[in-house]
Design a protein around this motif. Sequence first.
Motif, short mmCIF file in Angstrom:
data_model
loop_
_atom_site.label_atom_id
_atom_site.label_comp_id
_atom_site.label_asym_id
_atom_site.label_seq_id
_atom_site.Cartn_x
_atom_site.Cartn_y
_atom_site.Cartn_z
N GLU A 18 45.48 15.43 58.83
CA GLU A 18 46.23 16.32 59.73
C GLU A 18 47.71 16.31 59.38
O GLU A 18 48.37 17.36 59.40
N ASN A 22 40.29 22.22 65.90
CA ASN A 22 40.96 22.66 64.68
C ASN A 22 41.81 23.90 64.94
O ASN A 22 42.92 24.04 64.41
N ALA A 23 41.29 24.80 65.76
CA ALA A 23 42.03 26.01 66.09
C ALA A 23 43.31 25.67 66.85
O ALA A 23 44.37 26.26 66.59
N GLU A 25 48.35 18.32 56.21
CA GLU A 25 48.26 19.75 56.48
C GLU A 25 49.49 20.23 57.23
O GLU A 25 50.04 21.32 56.95
N TRP A 26 49.95 19.43 58.18
CA TRP A 26 51.16 19.77 58.94
C TRP A 26 52.37 19.86 58.02
O TRP A 26 53.16 20.81 58.09
N THR A 53 44.94 22.84 66.64
CA THR A 53 45.84 22.19 65.69
C THR A 53 46.55 23.22 64.83
O THR A 53 47.76 23.15 64.61
N GLU A 54 45.81 24.20 64.34
CA GLU A 54 46.40 25.26 63.52
C GLU A 54 47.43 26.05 64.31
O GLU A 54 48.49 26.41 63.78
N GLU A 55 47.14 26.33 65.55
CA GLU A 55 48.07 27.08 66.39
C GLU A 55 49.35 26.27 66.63
O GLU A 55 50.46 26.82 66.59
N THR A 66 52.36 22.93 55.91
CA THR A 66 52.73 24.10 56.71
C THR A 66 54.25 24.19 56.86
O THR A 66 54.83 25.28 56.75
N SER A 100 56.00 25.50 62.89
CA SER A 100 56.57 26.04 61.64
C SER A 100 57.54 27.18 61.94
O SER A 100 58.55 27.34 61.24
N ASN A 141 50.54 23.90 64.68
CA ASN A 141 51.27 23.86 63.41
C ASN A 141 52.02 25.16 63.16
O ASN A 141 53.17 25.16 62.71
N ARG A 142 51.35 26.27 63.45
CA ARG A 142 52.00 27.57 63.26
C ARG A 142 53.22 27.71 64.16
O ARG A 142 54.29 28.16 63.71
#
Length: 387
Positions: free
Chosen positions: A118, A5-6, A121-122, A8-10, A125, A16, A12-13
């Motif tokens: 996912e 998850n971390a 969420e993407w 994936t978040e990274e 973002t 973005s 996405n960030r």
Amino acid sequence: MIEQNANTEEKNRYQSELFANRLAKNLKQLRKWARRSRVTCYRLYDRDIPEIPLACDIYTFLPAEITDKMEAARFLMEQNTAISANGPEARQIIFEETQRTYAHIYLYERPYEKDDAEEDEWLKTMAAAAAKTLGLEHDHVITKTRRHQSDNGKRDQYDKIDSQIHISGTIQEQGQLFKVNLTDYIDTGIFFDHRPLRDTVRSECAGKTVLNLFCYTGSFSVYAAEGRAKRVESVDMSKTYTEWAKSNLKLNGFTDEEKYPVCRQDAVGFLNQKNAEVPNKEGTNRYDIIILDPPTFSNSKRTDTTLDINRDWISLVAKCLGILNPDGTLYFSTNSRRLKFDSTLLPSQDGTELYEATDITSKTVPEDYRNSRIHRAWKIKAKVTHE
């Protein structure tokens, strides 16, 4: 799982940030161009970065009280003059303009499977990045997913989509006004990529009869009417879009229904009917300019037939040429990349080619599209014979 998850978040960030930087860069280049070109809606991002398969369009509505194209022209001229002068009014004008501005984002279906949660969420973002970069409220960013069309069952391109909000307004494009709807359908009511071809039709149609097939909301028809065409006929099978086309014509001051008829009919059936008719003395069943811009695929519930442009283009073009006046012009356009256009398949006589087709694609892709393959277009005319 936590580490995944971390990551994936990274990711996405990071994406973005890439998306936001490209939006800012494109906005700086295109905002002044849009003002000069008299357009209040345009494509800001066009899958510029392969890993971010989005299209982002900007729509700036006119104030609700403006309902006339001359009034709109005056308003925009005064507004743009004040912004260019960078005087004390400029900041307030830009603020008010932003309150009427929306970003409309399409996510194109990926060529691989991705978990729905996912993906959602993407997309959220990316939408948040767009809102921040463009200075918009979050509810001024509309997101949709554009999926590939297929023939698996009946799919009606005219159906409304499930939306809890309704956002619509009036935009200006090169002097013409159009109603757009950002939330209720997959498409909004106007296709930006045909802006140059619409302008071409407007400049060529004075005193001529024009037929707009698969007319959608009638943007080509409005341009032709503005270009002082003798008569403009619009054909589409959808009640929603034929009523929308009538509204757009009236919005621009074209209220004569005999001069600007809008016909709710299957375009193929319309072509068959006109080809079966003998040319009348009024000239209302033969045309000087025909616009043929069909969907790539259509299997609407409203007809028993299925249209596949990759298969049917030869027949459609031949039927159009059958009702084209001797010195007339057929503009044929398609978004299909699979269509194999071959001018030798156009109607001939005793082995002699009767028509010539010119690929005009490069002249019809607008400045705000980085994707030069957004469509292909041909200008088809009868060959000049020298006796």
